[in-house]
Design a protein around this motif. Structure first.
Motif, short mmCIF file in Angstrom:
data_model
loop_
_atom_site.label_atom_id
_atom_site.label_comp_id
_atom_site.label_asym_id
_atom_site.label_seq_id
_atom_site.Cartn_x
_atom_site.Cartn_y
_atom_site.Cartn_z
N ARG A 88 -5.47 -3.49 -7.93
CA ARG A 88 -5.69 -2.79 -6.67
C ARG A 88 -5.92 -3.89 -5.64
NH1 ARG A 88 -3.83 0.54 -9.19
NH2 ARG A 88 -4.54 2.62 -9.63
N VAL A 89 -4.86 -4.27 -4.98
CA VAL A 89 -4.93 -5.32 -3.97
C VAL A 89 -4.37 -4.74 -2.68
CG1 VAL A 89 -4.24 -7.66 -3.35
CG2 VAL A 89 -4.59 -7.07 -5.76
N TYR A 90 -5.11 -4.88 -1.61
CA TYR A 90 -4.71 -4.32 -0.33
C TYR A 90 -4.59 -5.45 0.70
CZ TYR A 90 -6.41 -0.14 -2.67
OH TYR A 90 -6.62 0.86 -3.58
N TYR A 91 -3.55 -5.35 1.51
CA TYR A 91 -3.32 -6.34 2.56
C TYR A 91 -3.22 -5.64 3.91
CZ TYR A 91 -1.83 -9.24 -1.38
OH TYR A 91 -1.78 -9.92 -2.57
N HIS A 92 -3.74 -6.30 4.91
CA HIS A 92 -3.54 -5.89 6.30
C HIS A 92 -2.64 -6.97 6.90
CE1 HIS A 92 -5.22 -5.49 10.62
NE2 HIS A 92 -4.17 -4.70 10.46
N LEU A 98 3.11 -5.11 15.20
CA LEU A 98 2.87 -4.10 14.17
C LEU A 98 1.65 -4.46 13.32
CD1 LEU A 98 6.41 -3.65 12.60
CD2 LEU A 98 5.29 -2.14 14.24
N HIS A 99 1.03 -3.42 12.78
CA HIS A 99 -0.02 -3.55 11.78
C HIS A 99 0.41 -2.71 10.58
CE1 HIS A 99 -3.45 -5.17 14.25
NE2 HIS A 99 -2.61 -4.81 15.19
N ILE A 100 0.25 -3.25 9.39
CA ILE A 100 0.61 -2.53 8.18
C ILE A 100 -0.48 -2.74 7.14
CG2 ILE A 100 2.31 -2.25 6.33
CD1 ILE A 100 4.40 -3.47 8.21
N ALA A 101 -0.95 -1.65 6.54
CA ALA A 101 -1.80 -1.73 5.36
C ALA A 101 -0.88 -1.46 4.17
CB ALA A 101 -2.91 -0.69 5.42
N VAL A 102 -0.87 -2.38 3.22
CA VAL A 102 0.11 -2.30 2.14
C VAL A 102 -0.48 -2.84 0.84
CG1 VAL A 102 1.14 -4.54 2.76
CG2 VAL A 102 2.50 -2.87 1.49
N SER A 103 -0.05 -2.25 -0.26
CA SER A 103 -0.30 -2.81 -1.59
C SER A 103 1.04 -3.33 -2.07
CB SER A 103 -0.81 -1.73 -2.55
OG SER A 103 -2.08 -1.29 -2.17
N ILE A 104 1.10 -4.62 -2.30
CA ILE A 104 2.36 -5.27 -2.67
C ILE A 104 2.42 -5.43 -4.19
CG2 ILE A 104 3.73 -7.40 -2.41
CD1 ILE A 104 2.40 -7.65 0.40
N PHE A 114 -8.35 -6.89 1.65
CA PHE A 114 -9.55 -6.06 1.74
C PHE A 114 -9.63 -5.22 0.48
CE2 PHE A 114 -6.12 -3.81 3.85
CZ PHE A 114 -6.22 -2.51 3.40
N GLY A 115 -10.79 -4.65 0.23
CA GLY A 115 -11.00 -3.86 -0.97
C GLY A 115 -10.80 -2.37 -0.74
N ALA A 116 -10.83 -1.62 -1.83
CA ALA A 116 -10.61 -0.18 -1.78
C ALA A 116 -11.62 0.53 -0.88
CB ALA A 116 -10.67 0.39 -3.19
N LYS A 117 -12.86 0.04 -0.83
CA LYS A 117 -13.87 0.67 0.02
C LYS A 117 -13.52 0.55 1.51
CE LYS A 117 -17.89 0.43 -2.97
NZ LYS A 117 -19.28 -0.06 -3.13
N PRO A 158 -10.07 3.17 3.96
CA PRO A 158 -10.11 4.18 5.02
C PRO A 158 -10.34 3.59 6.41
CG PRO A 158 -11.41 4.89 3.13
CD PRO A 158 -11.03 3.46 2.90
N PHE A 159 -11.19 2.58 6.51
CA PHE A 159 -11.45 1.93 7.79
C PHE A 159 -10.18 1.25 8.33
CE2 PHE A 159 -12.27 -2.05 10.02
CZ PHE A 159 -12.96 -1.58 11.14
N VAL A 160 -9.48 0.52 7.47
CA VAL A 160 -8.26 -0.18 7.89
C VAL A 160 -7.16 0.82 8.26
CG1 VAL A 160 -6.44 -1.79 7.16
CG2 VAL A 160 -8.82 -2.27 6.58
#
Length: 138
Positions: free
Chosen positions: A5-9, A54-60, A103-106, A109-111
């Motif tokens: 579970r890896v999230y990128y902004h 652009l802004h993108i929240a993505v799990s690669i 960023f983490g899973a918590k 929602p904020f991102v």
């Protein structure tokens, strides 16, 4: 398949911050970015921006390097925007630089909320500088 579970902004801008992302272009551009990300087995959680970035929240996907994902989605989107909109006053092109934060899973929602409200943040100047950064300022 390993658990991850890896999230990128991810943030990037048009060449010379030209206002190329019009309402007409935006719909096609966002669809193209989502389609290419799916081809790379990567999930876009949120996607938005203004006329010049652009802004993108993505799990690669683990099998795809982050820099490769950025290169591929930027490359195909610029190519396709020029093909679909040959009448644009300026050639559609992205800046070379980009910003990536993890960023983490918590924080997801904020991102997502921050990205979905991009136009409002820019209109009211309620920006978070850290989330807007595209180049190393050190």
């Amino acid at each position: 398949m390993p658990f991850h579970r890896v999230y990128y902004h991810v943030v990037w801008a048009t060449h010379q911050r030209q206002p190329l992302i019009t309402a007409e272009v935006e719909t096609q551009l966002f669809e193209m970015l989502r389609r290419k990300s799916e081809q790379l087995h990567s999930q876009i959680w949120a996607l938005n921006g203004t006329e010049d970035h652009l802004h993108i929240a993505v799990s690669i996907a683990l099998s795809t390097a982050v820099s490769r994902w950025v290169q591929e989605v930027k490359g195909i989107s610029a190519y396709e925007m020029n093909r679909l909109f040959p009448h644009l006053e300026n050639h559609f092109k992205w800046q070379h630089s980009y910003g990536i934060l993890t960023f983490g899973a918590k924080q997801l929602p904020f991102v997502i909320d921050y990205i979905e409200l991009q136009k409002q943040h820019h209109a009211s100047t309620s920006l978070i500088a850290y989330l807007e950064q595209m180049e190393d300022e050190d």
